[in-house]
Design a protein around this motif. Structure first.
Motif, mmCIF file in Angstrom:
data_model
loop_
_atom_site.group_PDB
_atom_site.id
_atom_site.type_symbol
_atom_site.label_atom_id
_atom_site.label_comp_id
_atom_site.label_asym_id
_atom_site.label_seq_id
_atom_site.Cartn_x
_atom_site.Cartn_y
_atom_site.Cartn_z
ATOM 1 N N ASP A 23 14.098 82.565 30.243
ATOM 2 C CA ASP A 23 12.963 81.677 30.462
ATOM 3 C C ASP A 23 13.389 80.215 30.433
ATOM 4 N N LYS A 24 14.313 79.880 29.537
ATOM 5 C CA LYS A 24 14.831 78.504 29.489
ATOM 6 C C LYS A 24 15.583 78.163 30.775
ATOM 7 N N CYS A 25 16.345 79.113 31.274
ATOM 8 C CA CYS A 25 17.118 78.884 32.489
ATOM 9 C C CYS A 25 16.215 78.799 33.726
ATOM 10 N N ARG A 26 15.058 79.454 33.678
ATOM 11 C CA ARG A 26 14.154 79.495 34.831
ATOM 12 C C ARG A 26 13.180 78.312 34.858
ATOM 13 N N SER A 27 13.260 77.418 33.875
ATOM 14 C CA SER A 27 12.361 76.254 33.813
ATOM 15 C C SER A 27 13.186 74.981 33.736
ATOM 16 N N PRO A 28 13.923 74.635 34.799
ATOM 17 C CA PRO A 28 14.862 73.509 34.721
ATOM 18 C C PRO A 28 14.193 72.158 34.480
ATOM 19 N N LEU A 29 13.055 71.896 35.118
ATOM 20 C CA LEU A 29 12.399 70.603 34.927
ATOM 21 C C LEU A 29 11.920 70.445 33.493
ATOM 22 N N MET A 30 11.302 71.489 32.948
ATOM 23 C CA MET A 30 10.846 71.441 31.563
ATOM 24 C C MET A 30 12.027 71.261 30.609
ATOM 25 N N VAL A 76 14.898 69.773 31.229
ATOM 26 C CA VAL A 76 15.368 68.380 31.309
ATOM 27 C C VAL A 76 14.452 67.469 30.502
ATOM 28 N N MET A 77 13.157 67.629 30.641
ATOM 29 C CA MET A 77 12.218 66.764 29.933
ATOM 30 C C MET A 77 12.291 66.961 28.425
ATOM 31 N N GLU A 78 12.580 68.191 27.989
ATOM 32 C CA GLU A 78 12.692 68.465 26.555
ATOM 33 C C GLU A 78 13.936 67.837 25.946
ATOM 34 N N HIS A 79 15.015 67.731 26.719
ATOM 35 C CA HIS A 79 16.303 67.313 26.169
ATOM 36 C C HIS A 79 16.736 65.919 26.594
ATOM 37 N N TRP A 80 15.905 65.205 27.329
ATOM 38 C CA TRP A 80 16.295 63.885 27.818
ATOM 39 C C TRP A 80 15.352 62.819 27.264
ATOM 40 N N ALA A 129 21.903 57.886 26.540
ATOM 41 C CA ALA A 129 21.985 58.628 27.799
ATOM 42 C C ALA A 129 23.207 59.542 27.871
ATOM 43 N N ARG A 130 24.364 59.032 27.511
ATOM 44 C CA ARG A 130 25.576 59.849 27.659
ATOM 45 C C ARG A 130 25.588 61.011 26.668
ATOM 46 N N ARG A 131 25.166 60.739 25.456
ATOM 47 C CA ARG A 131 25.092 61.809 24.463
ATOM 48 C C ARG A 131 24.059 62.849 24.886
ATOM 49 N N ASP A 132 22.887 62.386 25.323
ATOM 50 C CA ASP A 132 21.842 63.315 25.758
ATOM 51 C C ASP A 132 22.310 64.179 26.919
ATOM 52 N N SER A 133 23.029 63.585 27.861
ATOM 53 C CA SER A 133 23.492 64.311 29.041
ATOM 54 C C SER A 133 24.454 65.427 28.643
ATOM 55 N N PHE A 134 25.412 65.088 27.793
ATOM 56 C CA PHE A 134 26.397 66.087 27.390
ATOM 57 C C PHE A 134 25.742 67.203 26.583
ATOM 58 N N LEU A 135 24.887 66.833 25.616
ATOM 59 C CA LEU A 135 24.241 67.847 24.789
ATOM 60 C C LEU A 135 23.278 68.703 25.590
ATOM 61 N N MET A 136 22.636 68.113 26.605
ATOM 62 C CA MET A 136 21.781 68.910 27.476
ATOM 63 C C MET A 136 22.610 69.984 28.179
#
Length: 263
Positions: free
Chosen positions: A168-175, A177-181, A186-193
């Motif tokens: 379900d997490k893999c099938r909801s990419p927009l959600m 991104v919004m949860e983890h960004w 920015a750089r830390r968030d990107s890598f951890l996402m």
């Protein structure tokens, strides 16, 4: 280059990257060193043994480095197509930032790091099993049981709750991104996402990836089939039904492996 032009180029460039990974794997498998994509040791390559002897711990380091490179190439070929929606959504979110390319690279690096950790564990367990089989011939006689167990486990896992929570997490990419960004780091968030999404992908697909160790990690045809199934599971509306049908097929395959040995 304007944002609209970059958007049009993103998908073709991404497809070219994935295609390149498949071409390299095919060329590797068709070349004289094809067996080194499988379970054999890289140290057998001409000249490599001498190089390893000249570097303290060289045998272990080079073996690990080359196995890791092969594994990450397989992940690029098989798994990047399954995360295209996530990357596309993230690219749109960061399209106006000057560091957008760095952020996208960090996202992909985090994703690869999660699969690299899984690969290290899987290769380690596989190496231990091969060593045990060499030292204890009886184990080799029952290798079919291990193969049936891996296939059966993959089939049963297709019906597990944790499988579908991760899916379900893999099938909801927009959600996702919004949860983890947040954009504040920015750089830390990107890598951890990337790490987090990779962890959910591992949780969704780890048993299917283990099948490669049962049939040979260098089988390009097997990787194509698995990659297509995982992409369909994650990105098609009927993905759940495809996954369950695959589970039934894997359980039947496991039984077919066992049957000749008990009848």
């Amino acid at each position: 280059m304007r944002n609209a032009e970059r958007a049009r180029l993103f998908a073709p460039l991404f497809a070219a990257l994935v295609a390149s990974a498949w071409i390299v794997l095919w060329a590797w498998g068709a070349g004289p060193y094809a067996r080194y994509v499988h379970h054999a040791s890289w140290i057998d390559l001409p000249g490599v043994a001498a190089l390893c002897e000249s570097v303290p711990g060289g045998s272990v380091m080079l073996d690990a480095l080359l196995h890791s490179a092969a594994w990450l190439l397989m992940i690029a070929a098989m798994m990047l197509p399954t995360v295209f929606p996530l990357l596309a959504n993230f690219r749109r979110l960061t399209a106006t930032r000057a560091d957008r390319r760095v952020l996208l690279a960090l996202l992909v690096s985090g994703y690869a790091a999660a699969w690299a950790m899984f690969g290290a564990v899987a290769h380690g367990v596989d190496a231990v099993l091969h060593q045990l089989a060499q030292r204890t011939p009886t184990i080799s006689l029952y290798a079919w049981l291990l193969g049936a167990g891996v296939v059966g486990l993959a089939g049963v896992y297709q019906f597990s709750r944790i499988k579908y929570r991760c899916l379900d997490k893999c099938r909801s990419p927009l959600m996702f991104v919004m949860e983890h960004w947040s954009g504040r780091s920015a750089r830390r968030d990107s890598f951890l996402m990337g790490v987090n999404h990779g962890a959910f992908c591992v949780g969704c697909c780890w048993t299917l990836m283990l099948l490669m160790f049962a049939v040979g990690t260098g089988s390009v045809g097997w990787m194509l089939a698995l990659g297509a199934v995982m992409a369909a599971e994650k990105n098609l509306p009927s993905g759940r039904y495809i996954g369950k049908a695959l589970g039934v097929g894997l359980i039947a395959w496991s039984g077919w492996i066992v049957l000749p040995h008990i009848v």
